[in-house]
Design a protein around this motif. Sequence first.
Motif, PDB file in Angstrom:
ATOM      1  N   VAL A 295     -10.781   9.516  -9.433  1.00 38.09           N
ATOM      2  CA  VAL A 295     -12.226   9.743  -9.470  1.00 38.09           C
ATOM      3  C   VAL A 295     -12.572  10.652 -10.644  1.00 38.09           C
ATOM      4  CG1 VAL A 295     -14.169  10.814  -8.253  1.00 38.09           C
ATOM      5  CG2 VAL A 295     -12.573   9.322  -7.018  1.00 38.09           C
ATOM      6  N   ARG A 296     -11.798  11.710 -10.830  1.00 35.27           N
ATOM      7  CA  ARG A 296     -12.063  12.627 -11.940  1.00 35.27           C
ATOM      8  C   ARG A 296     -11.890  11.921 -13.282  1.00 35.27           C
ATOM      9  NH1 ARG A 296      -9.228  18.480 -13.192  1.00 35.27           N
ATOM     10  NH2 ARG A 296     -10.357  18.851 -15.113  1.00 35.27           N
ATOM     11  N   ALA A 297     -10.843  11.108 -13.417  1.00 35.72           N
ATOM     12  CA  ALA A 297     -10.603  10.400 -14.678  1.00 35.72           C
ATOM     13  C   ALA A 297     -11.753   9.444 -14.990  1.00 35.72           C
ATOM     14  CB  ALA A 297      -9.287   9.634 -14.600  1.00 35.72           C
ATOM     15  N   ILE A 298     -12.214   8.724 -13.981  1.00 37.07           N
ATOM     16  CA  ILE A 298     -13.334   7.795 -14.186  1.00 37.07           C
ATOM     17  C   ILE A 298     -14.595   8.574 -14.551  1.00 37.07           C
ATOM     18  CG2 ILE A 298     -14.878   6.156 -13.027  1.00 37.07           C
ATOM     19  CD1 ILE A 298     -12.313   5.275 -11.407  1.00 37.07           C
ATOM     20  N   TRP A 299     -14.859   9.657 -13.819  1.00 40.84           N
ATOM     21  CA  TRP A 299     -16.042  10.474 -14.106  1.00 40.84           C
ATOM     22  C   TRP A 299     -16.001  10.990 -15.540  1.00 40.84           C
ATOM     23  CZ3 TRP A 299     -20.771  11.516 -12.681  1.00 40.84           C
ATOM     24  CH2 TRP A 299     -21.390  12.624 -13.228  1.00 40.84           C
ATOM     25  N   GLU A 300     -14.873  11.553 -15.949  1.00 41.41           N
ATOM     26  CA  GLU A 300     -14.784  12.114 -17.291  1.00 41.41           C
ATOM     27  C   GLU A 300     -14.856  11.031 -18.358  1.00 41.41           C
ATOM     28  OE1 GLU A 300     -11.641  14.988 -17.683  1.00 41.41           O
ATOM     29  OE2 GLU A 300     -12.497  16.254 -16.119  1.00 41.41           O
ATOM     30  N   MET A 301     -14.343   9.840 -18.044  1.00 40.45           N
ATOM     31  CA  MET A 301     -14.410   8.740 -19.003  1.00 40.45           C
ATOM     32  C   MET A 301     -15.869   8.348 -19.243  1.00 40.45           C
ATOM     33  SD  MET A 301     -12.635   5.002 -18.891  1.00 40.45           S
ATOM     34  CE  MET A 301     -13.692   4.372 -17.589  1.00 40.45           C
TER      35      MET A 301
ATOM     36  N   ASP B  23       0.847  -1.178   0.000  1.00 40.12           N
ATOM     37  CA  ASP B  23       0.000   0.000   0.000  1.00 40.12           C
ATOM     38  C   ASP B  23       0.892   1.240   0.000  1.00 40.12           C
ATOM     39  OD1 ASP B  23      -2.095   1.801   0.262  1.00 40.12           O
ATOM     40  OD2 ASP B  23      -2.238   1.524   2.426  1.00 40.12           O
ATOM     41  N   VAL B  24       0.799   2.035  -1.060  1.00 41.22           N
ATOM     42  CA  VAL B  24       1.605   3.251  -1.161  1.00 41.22           C
ATOM     43  C   VAL B  24       0.803   4.499  -0.812  1.00 41.22           C
ATOM     44  CG1 VAL B  24       3.228   2.329  -2.845  1.00 41.22           C
ATOM     45  CG2 VAL B  24       1.173   3.482  -3.646  1.00 41.22           C
ATOM     46  N   GLY B  25      -0.465   4.317  -0.456  1.00 39.36           N
ATOM     47  CA  GLY B  25      -1.288   5.472  -0.120  1.00 39.36           C
ATOM     48  C   GLY B  25      -1.401   6.419  -1.301  1.00 39.36           C
ATOM     49  N   GLU B  26      -1.404   7.697  -1.019  1.00 42.95           N
ATOM     50  CA  GLU B  26      -1.496   8.696  -2.082  1.00 42.95           C
ATOM     51  C   GLU B  26      -0.144   9.338  -2.370  1.00 42.95           C
ATOM     52  OE1 GLU B  26      -4.729  11.435  -1.388  1.00 42.95           O
ATOM     53  OE2 GLU B  26      -6.097  10.014  -2.310  1.00 42.95           O
ATOM     54  N   GLY B  27       0.932   8.694  -1.980  1.00 41.30           N
ATOM     55  CA  GLY B  27       2.257   9.233  -2.244  1.00 41.30           C
ATOM     56  C   GLY B  27       2.632   9.185  -3.708  1.00 41.30           C
ATOM     57  N   TYR B  28       2.005   8.289  -4.460  1.00 44.99           N
ATOM     58  CA  TYR B  28       2.373   8.116  -5.864  1.00 44.99           C
ATOM     59  C   TYR B  28       1.240   8.502  -6.811  1.00 44.99           C
ATOM     60  CZ  TYR B  28       4.839   5.988  -9.767  1.00 44.99           C
ATOM     61  OH  TYR B  28       5.500   5.780 -10.931  1.00 44.99           O
TER      62      TYR B  28
ATOM     63  N   GLN C  42      -3.257   9.967  -6.634  1.00 42.42           N
ATOM     64  CA  GLN C  42      -4.186  10.703  -5.792  1.00 42.42           C
ATOM     65  C   GLN C  42      -5.598  10.229  -6.126  1.00 42.42           C
ATOM     66  OE1 GLN C  42      -2.955  14.750  -5.273  1.00 42.42           O
ATOM     67  NE2 GLN C  42      -5.054  15.396  -4.876  1.00 42.42           N
ATOM     68  N   THR C  43      -6.351   9.887  -5.113  1.00 37.78           N
ATOM     69  CA  THR C  43      -7.698   9.376  -5.306  1.00 37.78           C
ATOM     70  C   THR C  43      -8.551  10.346  -6.108  1.00 37.78           C
ATOM     71  OG1 THR C  43      -7.550   8.128  -3.252  1.00 37.78           O
ATOM     72  CG2 THR C  43      -9.756   8.516  -4.125  1.00 37.78           C
TER      73      THR C  43
ATOM     74  N   ASN D 258       2.720  13.917  -2.282  1.00 33.51           N
ATOM     75  CA  ASN D 258       2.536  13.159  -3.511  1.00 33.51           C
ATOM     76  C   ASN D 258       3.747  13.315  -4.426  1.00 33.51           C
ATOM     77  OD1 ASN D 258       1.593  13.150  -6.486  1.00 33.51           O
ATOM     78  ND2 ASN D 258       0.051  11.930  -5.393  1.00 33.51           N
ATOM     79  N   PHE D 259       4.315  12.198  -4.834  1.00 32.37           N
ATOM     80  CA  PHE D 259       5.523  12.184  -5.670  1.00 32.37           C
ATOM     81  C   PHE D 259       5.332  12.973  -6.957  1.00 32.37           C
ATOM     82  CE2 PHE D 259       7.753  10.234  -9.240  1.00 32.37           C
ATOM     83  CZ  PHE D 259       9.073  10.381  -8.837  1.00 32.37           C
ATOM     84  N   TRP D 260       4.262  12.676  -7.721  1.00 38.86           N
ATOM     85  CA  TRP D 260       4.051  13.322  -9.012  1.00 38.86           C
ATOM     86  C   TRP D 260       3.740  14.807  -8.861  1.00 38.86           C
ATOM     87  CZ3 TRP D 260       6.155  11.009 -12.742  1.00 38.86           C
ATOM     88  CH2 TRP D 260       6.200   9.617 -12.800  1.00 38.86           C
ATOM     89  N   LYS D 261       2.938  15.138  -7.866  1.00 43.08           N
ATOM     90  CA  LYS D 261       2.596  16.547  -7.657  1.00 43.08           C
ATOM     91  C   LYS D 261       3.844  17.334  -7.266  1.00 43.08           C
ATOM     92  CE  LYS D 261      -1.427  17.371  -5.721  1.00 43.08           C
ATOM     93  NZ  LYS D 261      -2.478  17.663  -4.718  1.00 43.08           N
TER      94      LYS D 261
END
Length: 120
Positions: free
Chosen positions: A13-19, A1-6, A8-9, A103-106
């Motif tokens: 959620v936004r990607a699924i919603w927009e899809m 479990d890496v949590g939201e370090g890599y 972000q929920t 968050n790593f990417w952010k």
Amino acid sequence: DVGEGYGQTSWNVRAIWEMYAGWFAHRSTTELYGVAPDSVAADVVNAAGADALVAAARAHVAAGRPVQALHLTDLILKAEPDQQGARVVAADAHEALLGETDNFWKKAWLTKSIDELRTP
């Protein structure tokens, strides 16, 4: 479990919603056309004045609203990419956001943006 370090929920959620919901969010007629919102950045900057927008952005950063500041500095920098006041405030806003994340990417995005804004 890496949590939201890599990741972000909220991004997922936004990607699924927009899809599933599609690209038309029913917010504005402009969504139906391929004209980017920043296409009127110069008009906004000319009407309001870059200095007034920089001051408003600086006030947003001071009030703990760095994302709102970035909305304003994005307009200024689209119209006037070398506007130093906007570059400084945008870098400060990115710094504020950087201090709030693990968050790593952010972090990578924010750090890269800060470096680009602080480079003349």
